[in-house]
Structures are given as C-alpha cells and as structure tokens.
Design a protein around this motif. Structure first.
Motif, PDB file in Angstrom:
ATOM      1  N   GLU A 258       0.793  -1.151   0.235  1.00 35.48           N
ATOM      2  CA  GLU A 258       0.394   0.016  -0.183  1.00 35.48           C
ATOM      3  C   GLU A 258       0.925   0.786   0.017  1.00 35.48           C
ATOM      4  OE1 GLU A 258      -3.244  -0.299   3.162  1.00 35.48           O
ATOM      5  OE2 GLU A 258      -3.736  -2.085   2.356  1.00 35.48           O
ATOM      6  N   ALA A 259       1.785   1.131   0.384  1.00 31.44           N
ATOM      7  CA  ALA A 259       2.595   2.406  -0.433  1.00 31.44           C
ATOM      8  C   ALA A 259       2.723   2.491  -1.717  1.00 31.44           C
ATOM      9  CB  ALA A 259       4.268   1.702  -0.090  1.00 31.44           C
ATOM     10  N   ILE A 260       3.379   4.053  -2.242  1.00 32.94           N
ATOM     11  CA  ILE A 260       3.091   4.095  -3.759  1.00 32.94           C
ATOM     12  C   ILE A 260       4.515   4.019  -4.196  1.00 32.94           C
ATOM     13  CG2 ILE A 260       2.740   6.513  -5.040  1.00 32.94           C
ATOM     14  CD1 ILE A 260       1.138   7.391  -2.546  1.00 32.94           C
ATOM     15  N   PRO A 261       5.018   3.568  -5.308  1.00 32.52           N
ATOM     16  CA  PRO A 261       5.659   3.056  -6.048  1.00 32.52           C
ATOM     17  C   PRO A 261       5.911   4.152  -7.203  1.00 32.52           C
ATOM     18  CG  PRO A 261       4.636   1.855  -7.014  1.00 32.52           C
ATOM     19  CD  PRO A 261       3.729   2.574  -5.581  1.00 32.52           C
ATOM     20  N   VAL A 262       7.420   4.681  -7.330  1.00 28.53           N
ATOM     21  CA  VAL A 262       8.272   6.345  -7.309  1.00 28.53           C
ATOM     22  C   VAL A 262       9.193   5.949  -8.406  1.00 28.53           C
ATOM     23  CG1 VAL A 262       9.133   8.591  -7.319  1.00 28.53           C
ATOM     24  CG2 VAL A 262       7.367   8.198  -5.389  1.00 28.53           C
ATOM     25  N   GLY A 263       9.444   6.631  -9.627  1.00 26.95           N
ATOM     26  CA  GLY A 263      10.265   6.044 -10.211  1.00 26.95           C
ATOM     27  C   GLY A 263      11.003   7.542 -10.434  1.00 26.95           C
ATOM     28  N   GLY A 264      11.935   7.958 -11.468  1.00 28.59           N
ATOM     29  CA  GLY A 264      12.623   9.271 -11.708  1.00 28.59           C
ATOM     30  C   GLY A 264      12.280  10.445 -12.638  1.00 28.59           C
ATOM     31  N   GLY A 265      10.941   9.514 -13.744  1.00 23.92           N
ATOM     32  CA  GLY A 265      11.119   9.855 -15.071  1.00 23.92           C
ATOM     33  C   GLY A 265      12.323   9.784 -16.329  1.00 23.92           C
ATOM     34  N   SER A 266      11.303  10.100 -17.574  1.00 19.90           N
ATOM     35  CA  SER A 266      11.909   9.803 -18.241  1.00 19.90           C
ATOM     36  C   SER A 266      13.285  10.754 -18.578  1.00 19.90           C
ATOM     37  CB  SER A 266      11.085  10.065 -19.688  1.00 19.90           C
ATOM     38  OG  SER A 266      10.283  11.177 -19.653  1.00 19.90           O
ATOM     39  N   PHE A 267      13.497  10.475 -20.018  1.00 21.05           N
ATOM     40  CA  PHE A 267      15.015  11.448 -20.297  1.00 21.05           C
ATOM     41  C   PHE A 267      15.869  11.173 -18.718  1.00 21.05           C
ATOM     42  CE2 PHE A 267      11.972  12.730 -23.233  1.00 21.05           C
ATOM     43  CZ  PHE A 267      12.678  12.141 -24.264  1.00 21.05           C
ATOM     44  N   GLY A 268      16.374  10.055 -18.296  1.00 22.03           N
ATOM     45  CA  GLY A 268      17.668   9.997 -17.263  1.00 22.03           C
ATOM     46  C   GLY A 268      16.692   9.268 -16.317  1.00 22.03           C
TER      47      GLY A 268
ATOM     48  N   MET B 233      19.195   9.195  -9.833  1.00 21.78           N
ATOM     49  CA  MET B 233      19.224   8.929  -8.282  1.00 21.78           C
ATOM     50  C   MET B 233      18.730  10.367  -7.468  1.00 21.78           C
ATOM     51  SD  MET B 233      20.933  10.261  -5.532  1.00 21.78           S
ATOM     52  CE  MET B 233      22.547  10.646  -5.599  1.00 21.78           C
ATOM     53  N   ARG B 234      19.625  11.699  -8.724  1.00 19.31           N
ATOM     54  CA  ARG B 234      18.638  12.918  -8.110  1.00 19.31           C
ATOM     55  C   ARG B 234      17.585  13.179  -9.141  1.00 19.31           C
ATOM     56  NH1 ARG B 234      24.467  13.965  -9.097  1.00 19.31           N
ATOM     57  NH2 ARG B 234      24.134  14.066 -11.360  1.00 19.31           N
ATOM     58  N   LYS B 235      17.683  12.554 -10.103  1.00 14.55           N
ATOM     59  CA  LYS B 235      15.691  12.604 -10.763  1.00 14.55           C
ATOM     60  C   LYS B 235      14.393  11.917  -9.937  1.00 14.55           C
ATOM     61  CE  LYS B 235      15.300  12.340 -14.853  1.00 14.55           C
ATOM     62  NZ  LYS B 235      14.494  13.414 -15.846  1.00 14.55           N
ATOM     63  N   THR B 236      15.493  10.983  -8.971  1.00 14.39           N
ATOM     64  CA  THR B 236      14.203  10.030  -8.858  1.00 14.39           C
ATOM     65  C   THR B 236      13.751  10.629  -6.867  1.00 14.39           C
ATOM     66  OG1 THR B 236      14.816   7.982  -9.769  1.00 14.39           O
ATOM     67  CG2 THR B 236      14.340   7.642  -7.469  1.00 14.39           C
ATOM     68  N   MET B 237      15.077  11.728  -6.547  1.00 13.19           N
ATOM     69  CA  MET B 237      15.133  11.820  -5.477  1.00 13.19           C
ATOM     70  C   MET B 237      14.441  13.028  -5.672  1.00 13.19           C
ATOM     71  SD  MET B 237      16.068   9.778  -3.170  1.00 13.19           S
ATOM     72  CE  MET B 237      16.064  11.203  -1.071  1.00 13.19           C
ATOM     73  N   ASN B 238      13.754  13.694  -6.372  1.00 16.65           N
ATOM     74  CA  ASN B 238      13.153  14.887  -6.612  1.00 16.65           C
ATOM     75  C   ASN B 238      11.824  14.547  -6.430  1.00 16.65           C
ATOM     76  OD1 ASN B 238      15.566  16.380  -6.271  1.00 16.65           O
ATOM     77  ND2 ASN B 238      16.517  16.159  -8.961  1.00 16.65           N
ATOM     78  N   ARG B 239      11.115  13.597  -7.727  1.00 14.24           N
ATOM     79  CA  ARG B 239      10.401  13.081  -7.282  1.00 14.24           C
ATOM     80  C   ARG B 239       9.671  12.697  -5.946  1.00 14.24           C
ATOM     81  NH1 ARG B 239       6.515  12.980  -9.327  1.00 14.24           N
ATOM     82  NH2 ARG B 239       5.649  11.024  -9.473  1.00 14.24           N
ATOM     83  N   LEU B 240      10.067  11.527  -5.218  1.00 18.21           N
ATOM     84  CA  LEU B 240      10.028  11.068  -4.000  1.00 18.21           C
ATOM     85  C   LEU B 240      10.181  12.007  -3.538  1.00 18.21           C
ATOM     86  CD1 LEU B 240       9.955   8.184  -2.876  1.00 18.21           C
ATOM     87  CD2 LEU B 240      12.469   9.074  -2.270  1.00 18.21           C
ATOM     88  N   ILE B 241      10.721  13.085  -2.945  1.00 19.39           N
ATOM     89  CA  ILE B 241      10.668  14.343  -1.837  1.00 19.39           C
ATOM     90  C   ILE B 241       9.514  14.855  -2.424  1.00 19.39           C
ATOM     91  CG2 ILE B 241      11.433  15.872  -0.648  1.00 19.39           C
ATOM     92  CD1 ILE B 241      12.686  13.666   0.121  1.00 19.39           C
ATOM     93  N   LYS B 242       9.233  15.244  -3.155  1.00 18.03           N
ATOM     94  CA  LYS B 242       7.729  16.180  -3.549  1.00 18.03           C
ATOM     95  C   LYS B 242       6.798  15.441  -3.430  1.00 18.03           C
ATOM     96  CE  LYS B 242      10.959  19.543  -6.642  1.00 18.03           C
ATOM     97  NZ  LYS B 242      11.085  19.631  -7.926  1.00 18.03           N
ATOM     98  N   LEU B 243       6.676  14.362  -4.263  1.00 14.48           N
ATOM     99  CA  LEU B 243       5.436  13.218  -3.920  1.00 14.48           C
ATOM    100  C   LEU B 243       5.091  13.306  -2.014  1.00 14.48           C
ATOM    101  CD1 LEU B 243       3.255  12.051  -4.793  1.00 14.48           C
ATOM    102  CD2 LEU B 243       4.461   9.828  -4.984  1.00 14.48           C
TER     103      LEU B 243
END
Ligand code: FMN
Length: 210
Positions: free
Chosen positions: A151-161, A188-198
């Motif tokens: 029941e957690a929410i899987p997060v990726g880092g987005g396309s292009f990287g 890693m940085r792109k994924t962390m940006n998504r993770l933290i913003k969400l």
C-alpha cells in the motif's frame, strides 16, 4: 519547499558490504538533506543479523511482530517513522540480493499487525549492477512491487534519465565505481526529486485526510 515540518526519509541498503549500494543510498540521503532539508535515517544490511522468514505464522497468530528478535526490529521502527522510503539493492544473479529479499519478506510481520504500515508513503528503488545491463530493472521492479503490495506508492525518476528509479553500473569497483557513474547519479537525483516532492504533497494531504 515549506520546511516547517521536516520530511523523514529512510534509506535501506541491501548489500552486505560498504560498497556501491551503500555509497548511493547515503548520497541519496545526503541529497535529500542538503536540497530539501529532510531528516534522514539509514539501515545497511552489512554486519546485521537478519533471519529468513520461516513462514511460522507467529506474526499472523499473535499480532506481536516477528518471532525473530534480530536486527530487523530497527527497520520495522524506521519504516513506521518514515514519510518516504528508499530501498537500494546490489544485483545478484539478475535480481535483488538475498539480504534485500529477507528485509522485504520479513515485513510480513508488520503487515500482520497493521496492513497499512506504509500506507501512501512514496517509495523509490535503486539497483546497482557490476554490468551495465546486469538485471537492474528486474531488481527495481521487485522493490516497486513490494511497495505496491504493501500500500505504499512506487515512485520512479521520470523519463530521460531515470525512468523506473536509480540504476547504477559499478563495474564491480564498489563505492569508487558508483562515484564514477555520472549517469547513475543523475538517475538518483531525478528519483529523489520525485520522491521528496511527492512525499511533501502527500504529507500535507495526509495531515487533513488521516
Ligand atoms: C553473488 C553475486 C551475484 C552477482 N550477480 C550480478 C548480476 O547478475 N548482474 C550484475 O550486473 N552484477 C552482478 N554482481 C555484481 C554486483 O552487482 C556488483 O559488484 C555491485 O556493485 C555490488 O554492490 P555493492 O558494492 O553495493 O555490494 C553479482 C555479485 C555477487 C556477489
């Protein structure tokens, strides 16, 4: 980001060594702290006593956690504490490491007590292979499935990287290999940006909803 309340990020490293995965998960936590003022906690499988799930169903019957009172108690506490989760694994035989699998299996004891133990917490996955294409994506997928199942929410880092999460090519050079993998660090940085913003959005939402 409004930092009245610090976001709490928990990073897990499923490697038995102080190598590439350890380096990357710690870098991700450092990034979360420096860029987003997040509070961080870390657990590495290195040197830890972690028993296999033996499917004894003690957790289901008793609802008092796991029968094994080993080092995973710390993971249980920190998963409950966290607003966002990172699980990093080395790639072994094209898949997650045994250590990472044990950590995820043993969370059944948490679910037996509370099905919602990581409800709506965003989770990211990092996988580090010695080869450029050595099984990083199936490894990431296994971790993302763990989030979905629980029941957690899987997060990726987005396309292009970054796509499904953080993917790394250590060239079997441990932390040094990870440090040299600029593309991996970008994922890693792109994924962390998504993770933290969400996590930030959900945290505001959750304070109203739950
Ligand atoms: C048992 C074992 C199996 C491995 N299998 C793979 C594999 O299938 N694909 C791959 O790319 N690397 C494989 N590797 C290499 C590791 O993924 C690589 O060295 C990685 O950087 C280890 O992470 P660590 O330094 O954080 O421990 C394997 C290593 C071990 C010990």
């Amino acid at each position: 980001m409004n930092s009245e309340k610090k976001l709490k990020v928990f990073g897990i490293c499923g490697s038995p060594k102080k190598g590439a995965t350890d380096y990357i998960v710690l870098e991700a936590l450092k990034y979360a702290n420096e860029k987003y003022n997040a509070q961080t906690e870390y657990f590495s499988a290195m040197g830890k006593k972690m028993n296999f799930c033996i499917h004894c169903d003690y957790c289901i019957r008793e609802k008092k956690g796991c029968i094994h009172k080993d080092d995973l108690q710390e993971v249980y506490e920190k998963l409950k504490w966290a607003d966002a989760i990172i699980i990093g694994t080395p790639v072994y035989q094209g898949m997650i490491s045994g250590q990472t699998k044990v950590i995820m299996d043993r969370c059944r004891a948490l679910a037996a007590q509370d099905l919602h133990f990581i409800l709506n917490k965003p989770g990211a996955a990092f996988a580090v292979g010695g080869d450029r294409i050595g099984g990083q994506e199936p490894s990431i997928q296994a971790i993302l499935n763990f989030y979905i199942i629980n029941e957690a929410i899987p997060v990726g880092g987005g396309s292009f990287g970054a796509n499904l999460g953080g993917t790394f090519w250590s060239k079997d050079k441990g932390a040094q290999g990870a440090k040299e993998d600029e593309e991996g660090l970008k994922s890693m940085r792109k994924t962390m940006n998504r993770l933290i913003k969400l996590a930030s959005i959900l945290n505001k939402e959750n304070s109203n909803v739950i």
